[in-house]
Design a protein around this motif. Structure first.
Motif, PDB file in Angstrom:
ATOM      1  N   VAL A  58      52.414  17.522 -20.860  1.00 34.68           N
ATOM      2  CA  VAL A  58      51.396  16.797 -21.622  1.00 34.68           C
ATOM      3  C   VAL A  58      50.114  16.694 -20.795  1.00 34.68           C
ATOM      4  CG1 VAL A  58      53.118  15.456 -22.888  1.00 34.68           C
ATOM      5  CG2 VAL A  58      52.137  14.516 -20.791  1.00 34.68           C
ATOM      6  N   ILE A  59      48.985  16.662 -21.504  1.00 30.26           N
ATOM      7  CA  ILE A  59      47.685  16.541 -20.837  1.00 30.26           C
ATOM      8  C   ILE A  59      46.922  15.393 -21.489  1.00 30.26           C
ATOM      9  CG2 ILE A  59      45.520  17.682 -20.242  1.00 30.26           C
ATOM     10  CD1 ILE A  59      46.972  20.361 -20.536  1.00 30.26           C
ATOM     11  N   TYR A  60      46.602  14.382 -20.713  1.00 29.74           N
ATOM     12  CA  TYR A  60      45.878  13.207 -21.198  1.00 29.74           C
ATOM     13  C   TYR A  60      44.405  13.552 -21.381  1.00 29.74           C
ATOM     14  CZ  TYR A  60      43.707   8.548 -21.043  1.00 29.74           C
ATOM     15  OH  TYR A  60      42.948   7.435 -21.306  1.00 29.74           O
ATOM     16  N   ASN A  61      43.823  13.103 -22.528  1.00 32.80           N
ATOM     17  CA  ASN A  61      42.445  13.477 -22.831  1.00 32.80           C
ATOM     18  C   ASN A  61      41.388  12.491 -22.328  1.00 32.80           C
ATOM     19  OD1 ASN A  61      42.456  11.313 -24.673  1.00 32.80           O
ATOM     20  ND2 ASN A  61      42.915  12.638 -26.426  1.00 32.80           N
ATOM     21  N   GLY A  62      41.807  11.326 -21.823  1.00 30.44           N
ATOM     22  CA  GLY A  62      40.860  10.381 -21.242  1.00 30.44           C
ATOM     23  C   GLY A  62      40.042   9.576 -22.239  1.00 30.44           C
ATOM     24  N   ASP A  63      40.506   9.509 -23.491  1.00 35.30           N
ATOM     25  CA  ASP A  63      39.723   8.836 -24.530  1.00 35.30           C
ATOM     26  C   ASP A  63      40.075   7.363 -24.742  1.00 35.30           C
ATOM     27  OD1 ASP A  63      38.275  11.085 -25.016  1.00 35.30           O
ATOM     28  OD2 ASP A  63      39.451  11.747 -26.748  1.00 35.30           O
ATOM     29  N   ILE A  64      41.079   6.841 -24.061  1.00 33.33           N
ATOM     30  CA  ILE A  64      41.453   5.442 -24.255  1.00 33.33           C
ATOM     31  C   ILE A  64      40.459   4.537 -23.536  1.00 33.33           C
ATOM     32  CG2 ILE A  64      43.231   3.691 -23.837  1.00 33.33           C
ATOM     33  CD1 ILE A  64      45.334   5.833 -24.092  1.00 33.33           C
ATOM     34  N   THR A  65      39.979   3.531 -24.218  1.00 37.61           N
ATOM     35  CA  THR A  65      38.995   2.601 -23.662  1.00 37.61           C
ATOM     36  C   THR A  65      39.453   2.041 -22.322  1.00 37.61           C
ATOM     37  OG1 THR A  65      38.320   1.962 -25.897  1.00 37.61           O
ATOM     38  CG2 THR A  65      37.687   0.477 -24.111  1.00 37.61           C
ATOM     39  N   ASP A  66      38.560   2.079 -21.339  1.00 40.46           N
ATOM     40  CA  ASP A  66      38.795   1.572 -19.989  1.00 40.46           C
ATOM     41  C   ASP A  66      39.789   2.397 -19.178  1.00 40.46           C
ATOM     42  OD1 ASP A  66      37.004  -0.533 -20.216  1.00 40.46           O
ATOM     43  OD2 ASP A  66      38.511  -1.898 -21.024  1.00 40.46           O
ATOM     44  N   HIS A  67      40.186   3.537 -19.714  1.00 39.58           N
ATOM     45  CA  HIS A  67      41.132   4.407 -19.001  1.00 39.58           C
ATOM     46  C   HIS A  67      40.632   5.853 -19.066  1.00 39.58           C
ATOM     47  CE1 HIS A  67      44.092   1.134 -18.678  1.00 39.58           C
ATOM     48  NE2 HIS A  67      43.710   0.820 -19.898  1.00 39.58           N
ATOM     49  N   LYS A  68      39.382   6.035 -18.709  1.00 40.60           N
ATOM     50  CA  LYS A  68      38.762   7.352 -18.819  1.00 40.60           C
ATOM     51  C   LYS A  68      39.297   8.345 -17.792  1.00 40.60           C
ATOM     52  CE  LYS A  68      36.057   6.018 -22.146  1.00 40.60           C
ATOM     53  NZ  LYS A  68      36.308   6.493 -23.528  1.00 40.60           N
ATOM     54  N   SER A  69      39.516   7.888 -16.579  1.00 40.66           N
ATOM     55  CA  SER A  69      39.934   8.818 -15.521  1.00 40.66           C
ATOM     56  C   SER A  69      41.448   8.980 -15.437  1.00 40.66           C
ATOM     57  CB  SER A  69      39.401   8.359 -14.167  1.00 40.66           C
ATOM     58  OG  SER A  69      39.913   7.082 -13.821  1.00 40.66           O
ATOM     59  N   GLN A  70      42.181   7.913 -15.786  1.00 43.21           N
ATOM     60  CA  GLN A  70      43.636   8.002 -15.756  1.00 43.21           C
ATOM     61  C   GLN A  70      44.265   6.875 -16.566  1.00 43.21           C
ATOM     62  OE1 GLN A  70      44.582   7.648 -11.521  1.00 43.21           O
ATOM     63  NE2 GLN A  70      45.025   5.481 -11.769  1.00 43.21           N
ATOM     64  N   LEU A  71      45.505   7.091 -16.953  1.00 41.76           N
ATOM     65  CA  LEU A  71      46.286   6.094 -17.677  1.00 41.76           C
ATOM     66  C   LEU A  71      47.581   5.857 -16.918  1.00 41.76           C
ATOM     67  CD1 LEU A  71      46.941   4.345 -20.217  1.00 41.76           C
ATOM     68  CD2 LEU A  71      47.947   6.414 -21.220  1.00 41.76           C
ATOM     69  N   GLN A  72      47.739   4.656 -16.346  1.00 47.89           N
ATOM     70  CA  GLN A  72      48.995   4.314 -15.683  1.00 47.89           C
ATOM     71  C   GLN A  72      49.931   3.753 -16.737  1.00 47.89           C
ATOM     72  OE1 GLN A  72      48.792   1.924 -12.100  1.00 47.89           O
ATOM     73  NE2 GLN A  72      50.988   1.463 -12.190  1.00 47.89           N
ATOM     74  N   PHE A  73      50.892   4.558 -17.136  1.00 44.55           N
ATOM     75  CA  PHE A  73      51.774   4.195 -18.245  1.00 44.55           C
ATOM     76  C   PHE A  73      52.890   3.260 -17.798  1.00 44.55           C
ATOM     77  CE2 PHE A  73      54.759   5.105 -21.757  1.00 44.55           C
ATOM     78  CZ  PHE A  73      53.884   4.911 -22.826  1.00 44.55           C
ATOM     79  N   ASP A  74      53.428   3.517 -16.630  1.00 50.46           N
ATOM     80  CA  ASP A  74      54.431   2.661 -16.001  1.00 50.46           C
ATOM     81  C   ASP A  74      54.396   2.973 -14.513  1.00 50.46           C
ATOM     82  OD1 ASP A  74      56.253   4.923 -15.482  1.00 50.46           O
ATOM     83  OD2 ASP A  74      56.642   4.870 -17.623  1.00 50.46           O
ATOM     84  N   VAL A  75      55.245   2.331 -13.732  1.00 48.00           N
ATOM     85  CA  VAL A  75      55.146   2.516 -12.277  1.00 48.00           C
ATOM     86  C   VAL A  75      55.552   3.909 -11.819  1.00 48.00           C
ATOM     87  CG1 VAL A  75      55.445   0.058 -11.810  1.00 48.00           C
ATOM     88  CG2 VAL A  75      57.457   1.565 -11.879  1.00 48.00           C
ATOM     89  N   LYS A  76      56.192   4.682 -12.693  1.00 49.58           N
ATOM     90  CA  LYS A  76      56.602   6.038 -12.328  1.00 49.58           C
ATOM     91  C   LYS A  76      55.731   7.122 -12.946  1.00 49.58           C
ATOM     92  CE  LYS A  76      61.520   5.246 -11.323  1.00 49.58           C
ATOM     93  NZ  LYS A  76      62.899   5.720 -11.569  1.00 49.58           N
ATOM     94  N   HIS A  77      54.853   6.748 -13.879  1.00 53.14           N
ATOM     95  CA  HIS A  77      54.080   7.776 -14.574  1.00 53.14           C
ATOM     96  C   HIS A  77      52.609   7.375 -14.703  1.00 53.14           C
ATOM     97  CE1 HIS A  77      58.240   8.469 -16.005  1.00 53.14           C
ATOM     98  NE2 HIS A  77      57.879   9.742 -15.939  1.00 53.14           N
ATOM     99  N   THR A  78      51.745   8.151 -14.061  1.00 46.72           N
ATOM    100  CA  THR A  78      50.295   8.004 -14.192  1.00 46.72           C
ATOM    101  C   THR A  78      49.733   9.345 -14.648  1.00 46.72           C
ATOM    102  OG1 THR A  78      50.146   6.306 -12.475  1.00 46.72           O
ATOM    103  CG2 THR A  78      48.136   7.513 -13.003  1.00 46.72           C
ATOM    104  N   PHE A  79      48.959   9.308 -15.726  1.00 42.43           N
ATOM    105  CA  PHE A  79      48.384  10.524 -16.286  1.00 42.43           C
ATOM    106  C   PHE A  79      46.897  10.580 -15.945  1.00 42.43           C
ATOM    107  CE2 PHE A  79      51.842   9.172 -19.131  1.00 42.43           C
ATOM    108  CZ  PHE A  79      52.672  10.283 -19.043  1.00 42.43           C
ATOM    109  N   LYS A  80      46.515  11.573 -15.173  1.00 37.33           N
ATOM    110  CA  LYS A  80      45.107  11.777 -14.843  1.00 37.33           C
ATOM    111  C   LYS A  80      44.486  12.701 -15.881  1.00 37.33           C
ATOM    112  CE  LYS A  80      45.624  11.024  -9.875  1.00 37.33           C
ATOM    113  NZ  LYS A  80      45.405  11.575  -8.505  1.00 37.33           N
ATOM    114  N   THR A  81      43.279  12.378 -16.272  1.00 39.63           N
ATOM    115  CA  THR A  81      42.602  13.127 -17.324  1.00 39.63           C
ATOM    116  C   THR A  81      42.548  14.623 -17.001  1.00 39.63           C
ATOM    117  OG1 THR A  81      41.244  11.200 -17.833  1.00 39.63           O
ATOM    118  CG2 THR A  81      40.470  13.319 -18.646  1.00 39.63           C
TER     119      THR A  81
END
Length: 363
Positions: free
Chosen positions: A271-294
């Motif tokens: 999966v590839i995160y698109n960076g469109d979520i408000t306040d999470h442009k550069s990355q989305l920390q989904f849980d302590v084991k998974h962080t998605f960088k744009t």
């Protein structure tokens, strides 16, 4: 309900309706926010909530998840309505918030400020309501099944004498792909009956705390996905009179996210995160084991692939099939994690979060 359950409910109602007047009346730091991961948008929304609502707020974490625009959200044990009003702004006029609480005094405060916040946020009509009822009997309060994108709860499940009933009904009212995102107090052991019967410690969200392993067991029995740990904060119990009752037991405030998934799961993929979520442009920390960088490809197992694909996060990711080069068809990631061990890891790495404070002045 049994006589024991009724007795606990009456005690909690009295504590939150008559004993506690503001957060300054709390005797432990358990029911106070010690959350450091708060975005600017969330801070602004919380800052616009009326002062009377805020000073009567008792929570142990932050239960405002990412990407809530247009969502229908149910808040279990909504109290004075602080989280509901902040969320009402964040979901916008196309979203809707329902707060469920059993305490008349708290409901009175919350309902008093519906029009205030509707006008403050510039909405044509209110997008929040407050319903009286028990969190163990959500459906009996008139809440519909399969109707919500998210169910949240802030330091309330521990107050319930029947936690399985709470989680079971929460599961029923969620849509497929819906999320239970909640913060609660957990213990490193199963507490003795003497501690369970202490009314002040129960009212302060301490002696009703689950042993953390029990949450994973309940989630599996009910049908939720395995709980995903998001944040953990220490809850120090410092008063000697309480230490005598609790012994060596330790407590933490933990935010978990659980999902209601379809029976058929997706395959492991990239999966590839698109960076469109408000306040999470550069990355989305989904849980302590998974962080998605744009724009960075990330291999996920079938469960997380299903979570992302069937939930409100679907449009935020590009889903790609596995290939020999991507090596993304790994075995299922076990999300069961001892929050106390994780907290020790944060401490040893110098990233220990600040403990919850116990007055409105520092929260």
């Amino acid at each position: 309900m049994t006589d024991v359950n009724n007795s606990i409910h009456d005690s909690v109602k009295d504590y939150y309706g008559k004993v506690l007047k503001t957060t300054d009346d709390l005797k432990t730091p358990a029911c106070s926010t010690g959350e450091s991961r708060m975005s600017q948008t969330v801070k602004k929304a919380l800052g616009e909530v009326h002062d009377e609502v805020t000073i009567k707020y008792y929570g142990c974490g932050l239960v405002i998840p990412e990407k809530v625009e247009g969502c229908r959200i149910l808040d279990l044990g909504s109290g004075s309505g602080r989280d509901c009003f902040a969320l009402s702004k964040l979901v916008g006029e196309d979203g809707y918030i329902v707060g469920l609480d059993m305490t008349d005094e708290q409901l009175t405060v919350a309902r008093k400020y519906i029009d205030y916040h509707t006008e403050k946020f510039g909405f044509k009509k209110a997008n929040v309501e407050f319903v009286k009822g028990y969190i163990e009997k959500i459906l009996e309060a008139g809440i519909k099944e399969n109707d919500f994108d998210c169910v949240i709860s802030n330091c309330v499940v521990n107050l319930s004498p029947d936690k399985k009933a709470v989680l079971s009904d929460a599961y029923k009212v969620l849509k497929v792909g819906g999320e239970l995102y909640f913060s609660d107090i957990y213990c490193d052991r199963d507490l003795p009956e003497s501690a369970r019967k202490h009314e002040v410690l129960w009212g302060e969200c301490v002696s009703g705390a689950l042993w953390w392993k029990e949450l994973y067991k309940l989630a599996e029995e009910i049908g939720f996905s395995q709980p995903r740990l998001v944040t953990v904060t220490p809850v120090p119990i410092e008063k000697e009179e309480f230490k005598k009752v609790l012994g060596d037991a330790k407590f933490v405030s933990v935010t978990y996210r659980l999902f209601k998934l379809p029976e058929k799961h997706e395959q492991a993929r990239q999966v590839i995160y698109n960076g469109d979520i408000t306040d999470h442009k550069s990355q989305l920390q989904f849980d302590v084991k998974h962080t998605f960088k744009t724009s960075d490809p990330v291999a996920v197992d079938g469960i997380l692939s299903t979570v992302l694909h069937c939930s409100r996060f679907k449009d935020e990711f590009d889903f790609q099939p596995c290939s020999a080069k991507s090596n993304c068809c790994a075995e299922k990631v076990d999300m069961e994690m001892d929050p106390f061990v994780y907290l020790n890891h944060l401490e040893s790495s110098g990233k220990l979060p600040t403990a919850a404070c116990c007055t409105s002045k520092c929260c």
